[in-house]
Design a protein around this motif. Structure first.
Motif, short mmCIF file in Angstrom:
data_model
loop_
_atom_site.label_atom_id
_atom_site.label_comp_id
_atom_site.label_asym_id
_atom_site.label_seq_id
_atom_site.Cartn_x
_atom_site.Cartn_y
_atom_site.Cartn_z
N ASP A 44 2.11 -8.69 2.76
CA ASP A 44 1.60 -9.81 3.55
C ASP A 44 1.49 -9.44 5.03
O ASP A 44 0.50 -9.78 5.69
CB ASP A 44 2.52 -11.02 3.39
CG ASP A 44 2.45 -11.62 1.99
OD1 ASP A 44 1.46 -11.34 1.27
OD2 ASP A 44 3.37 -12.36 1.61
N SER A 45 2.52 -8.75 5.53
CA SER A 45 2.51 -8.36 6.94
C SER A 45 1.39 -7.38 7.23
O SER A 45 0.66 -7.54 8.23
CB SER A 45 3.86 -7.74 7.31
OG SER A 45 3.87 -7.29 8.64
N VAL A 46 1.23 -6.37 6.37
CA VAL A 46 0.18 -5.38 6.58
C VAL A 46 -1.20 -6.03 6.47
O VAL A 46 -2.10 -5.74 7.26
CB VAL A 46 0.32 -4.22 5.58
CG1 VAL A 46 -0.89 -3.30 5.65
CG2 VAL A 46 1.59 -3.42 5.86
N THR A 47 -1.36 -6.92 5.50
CA THR A 47 -2.64 -7.61 5.32
C THR A 47 -2.99 -8.42 6.56
O THR A 47 -4.13 -8.41 7.03
CB THR A 47 -2.58 -8.53 4.10
OG1 THR A 47 -2.28 -7.76 2.93
CG2 THR A 47 -3.91 -9.23 3.89
N HIS A 48 -1.99 -9.11 7.11
CA HIS A 48 -2.24 -9.90 8.33
C HIS A 48 -2.61 -8.99 9.50
O HIS A 48 -3.55 -9.29 10.26
CB HIS A 48 -0.99 -10.71 8.67
CG HIS A 48 -1.10 -11.44 9.97
ND1 HIS A 48 -1.87 -12.57 10.11
CD2 HIS A 48 -0.53 -11.20 11.18
CE1 HIS A 48 -1.78 -12.99 11.37
NE2 HIS A 48 -0.98 -12.18 12.04
N GLU A 49 -1.88 -7.89 9.64
CA GLU A 49 -2.15 -6.96 10.75
C GLU A 49 -3.55 -6.34 10.62
O GLU A 49 -4.18 -6.01 11.63
CB GLU A 49 -1.09 -5.87 10.79
CG GLU A 49 0.27 -6.34 11.24
CD GLU A 49 0.27 -6.80 12.69
OE1 GLU A 49 -0.46 -6.20 13.50
OE2 GLU A 49 0.98 -7.76 13.01
N LEU A 88 -5.99 -1.04 14.95
CA LEU A 88 -6.10 -0.58 13.57
C LEU A 88 -5.65 0.87 13.42
O LEU A 88 -4.95 1.22 12.46
CB LEU A 88 -7.56 -0.72 13.10
CG LEU A 88 -8.06 -2.13 12.81
CD1 LEU A 88 -9.57 -2.11 12.56
CD2 LEU A 88 -7.34 -2.72 11.60
N ASP A 89 -6.04 1.71 14.36
CA ASP A 89 -5.66 3.12 14.31
C ASP A 89 -4.15 3.28 14.39
O ASP A 89 -3.55 4.08 13.66
CB ASP A 89 -6.34 3.87 15.45
CG ASP A 89 -6.07 5.37 15.40
OD1 ASP A 89 -6.46 6.00 14.41
OD2 ASP A 89 -5.48 5.90 16.36
N THR A 90 -3.50 2.50 15.26
CA THR A 90 -2.05 2.56 15.38
C THR A 90 -1.37 2.10 14.11
O THR A 90 -0.38 2.71 13.66
CB THR A 90 -1.58 1.69 16.56
OG1 THR A 90 -2.20 2.14 17.77
CG2 THR A 90 -0.07 1.76 16.72
N LEU A 91 -1.87 1.03 13.51
CA LEU A 91 -1.29 0.52 12.27
C LEU A 91 -1.40 1.56 11.16
O LEU A 91 -0.43 1.80 10.42
CB LEU A 91 -1.98 -0.78 11.84
CG LEU A 91 -1.53 -1.36 10.50
CD1 LEU A 91 -0.04 -1.70 10.53
CD2 LEU A 91 -2.35 -2.60 10.16
N ILE A 92 -2.55 2.20 11.03
CA ILE A 92 -2.73 3.22 10.01
C ILE A 92 -1.80 4.40 10.25
O ILE A 92 -1.20 4.95 9.32
CB ILE A 92 -4.20 3.68 9.96
CG1 ILE A 92 -5.09 2.53 9.47
CG2 ILE A 92 -4.37 4.90 9.07
CD1 ILE A 92 -6.56 2.81 9.59
N ALA A 98 5.25 6.28 7.87
CA ALA A 98 6.26 5.72 6.97
C ALA A 98 6.19 6.38 5.59
O ALA A 98 7.21 6.68 4.98
CB ALA A 98 6.06 4.21 6.84
N ALA A 99 4.96 6.62 5.10
CA ALA A 99 4.80 7.27 3.80
C ALA A 99 5.36 8.69 3.83
O ALA A 99 6.04 9.13 2.89
CB ALA A 99 3.33 7.29 3.41
N LYS A 100 5.11 9.42 4.92
CA LYS A 100 5.64 10.77 5.05
C LYS A 100 7.15 10.78 5.09
O LYS A 100 7.81 11.64 4.53
CB LYS A 100 5.07 11.44 6.29
CG LYS A 100 3.58 11.74 6.22
CD LYS A 100 3.08 12.34 7.53
CE LYS A 100 1.58 12.60 7.48
NZ LYS A 100 1.07 13.13 8.78
N THR A 101 7.72 9.77 5.77
CA THR A 101 9.18 9.68 5.87
C THR A 101 9.81 9.45 4.51
O THR A 101 10.84 10.03 4.16
CB THR A 101 9.57 8.54 6.82
OG1 THR A 101 9.02 8.81 8.11
CG2 THR A 101 11.08 8.43 6.94
#
Length: 206
Positions: A44-49, A88-92, A98-101
C-alpha cells in the motif's frame, strides 16, 4: 493399578504434546498473519508513493497538451515534473537497495561503519530532495558538537557493525520520512551518542 497409571501417564503426555502442538500452530499462524499484514502495508505504501508523482505528471502533461500555457508557467511545470521524476527515481533506488540487502548474507563482525558521515549524507539528501533550508535538518553528535546539514561534524568517530550501504539505507529512510511527514516547515533533529558496552544511540525526531 500399574496398568492404569501407565495409561494415565501416556494420556497426560499425549495431552501435553497436543497442547504444545496447538501453541506452536497458533504462534506460527500469528506470525504468518503479522507478516502478511506487513507485506500488505508495504505494498500500500509503495503504491501510494508511486501513484502520487505519476498522477502529478499526468496532470501537468494533460494541461500542456490541452491548452496553450505561457512560457513562464511551462517552466514551472517542467520544474515540478522533474521533481516528480526524481521522486520516482529515488523510490526505485530505495526498493532496489532493499532487495539487494535482503539477498546479501550477513557476516557478523566483519564490517564496521562510521556513523556520522552516513547520517550527514542522509540529512543532506533529505534537504536536497524536499528543497528545505539546510537548518531544517540538524545533526548533533553528543560530546562532539553540532552541525547543520551540509557541514560535517568534528571529533571522534562512532562506529557500528554493518555494511555502510545497509546502514545508510536505514537512516536515509528514517530521515526522509521525518522530513516528508513534517512538511511544509520541518524541524528534524538527528542525534547520536555513545552508550556503554560499545553501543551507539541514534534518535531521529521531528
Amino acid at each position: 493399578m500399574l496398568f492404569r497409571s501407565a495409561i494415565l501417564g501416556v494420556g497426560v503426555a499425549l495431552l501435553v504434546l497436543v497442547l504444545v502442538g496447538v501453541i506452536i500452530y497458533l504462534a506460527l499462524t500469528l506470525k504468518a498473519i503479522a507478516l502478511s499484514q506487513r507485506q500488505s502495508n508495504f505494498i500500500d505504501s509503495v503504491t501510494h508513493e508511486l501513484k502520487s508523482p505519476l498522477a502529478s505528471l499526468k496532470l501537468y502533461l494533460q494541461t500542456l497538451t490541452r491548452r496553450p500555457v505561457p512560457p513562464e508557467q511551462q517552466a514551472d511545470f517542467h520544474r515540478f515534473m522533474l521533481k516528480d521524476v526524481e521522486r520516482l527515481d529515488t523510490l526505485i533506488d530505495h526498493l532496489l537497495d532493499a532487495a539487494k540487502t535482503l539477498q546479501r548474507r550477513a557476516r557478523p563482525g566483519t564490517d564496521a561503519t562510521t556513523i556520522e558521515p552516513v547520517l550527514q549524507r542522509a540529512c543532506e539528501a533529505a534537504v536536497q530532495r524536499y528543497g528545505v533550508p539546510a537548518e531544517s535538518v540538524r545533526l548533533e553528535v553528543v560530546g562532539v558538537g553540532m552541525g547543520v546539514a551540509g557541514a560535517p561534524p568534528t571529533g571522534g568517530a562512532l562506529r557500528v557493525c554493518g555494511r555502510e550501504a545497509d546502514v545508510e539505507i536505514v537512516f536515509r529512510n528514517l530521515v526522509d520520512n521525518a522530513v516528508k511527514y513534517s512538511m511544509p516547515a520541518p524541524q528534524v533533529e538527528v542525534t547520536t551518542s555513545a552508550l556503554p558496552h560499545g553501543k551507539v544511540l541514534v534518535r531521529v525526531r521531528s
